[in-house]
Design a protein around this motif. Sequence first.
Motif: not given
Length: 197
Positions: A12, A14, A160, A162, A165, A169, A186
């Motif tokens: 994942l 950012r 992805i 914030e 994200a 998660q 981010d």
Amino acid sequence: MIRSATLTRVLLIRPGATDFDDQGRMKGCLDMPLSSRGAEQAALLAKELASVSVKTIYSSPCESARETAKRLADEQRAAGREVKVKIIDAFKNLDHGLWHGKLIDEVRRNHPKVYRQGVERPDEFCPPGGEPVAGAKARVDKALRKCLKKGRDNVVAMVIPEPLASVVQCLLSGEDLASVWKSETDSASWSMIETEM
């Protein structure tokens, strides 16, 4: 005989910062390019993750995520790997409604009750005229499962922004969402999550 669940590894990511991230503003689903600092962050991030082999990078449709995903893919290709970038509309960031562009510190000062809700009960948080966090979770869940199913035997990479994200998660880890405000901007960071989702 009981079969153990297969874990899927999700990278994942950012994206690099935008001008709004640098200024501490809420960008939500505004489509903004990387700032000069964000472009440097994305380039460093791509080099840092070059050793992690991925076949597909799933990206939010926003420009900062697409730019970051492209840099990641270019670095993968430079390492001799075939990789494609797929834009997933459901990974569009949280809609902040009337608060797009607002300074986070301004929200804290002028709307302390709503700000506190974003800290204490983030799943109930919804900016005026925006999308509730719970609605974003429901919107993302189906697309997330589809991406995981397609990439089950590989590392699944996702870019992805914030705060979406952090929502992703939480869905992957099964943990509760922490403060919306701690994950608003981010920073070109990444985490590897193992999930049974």
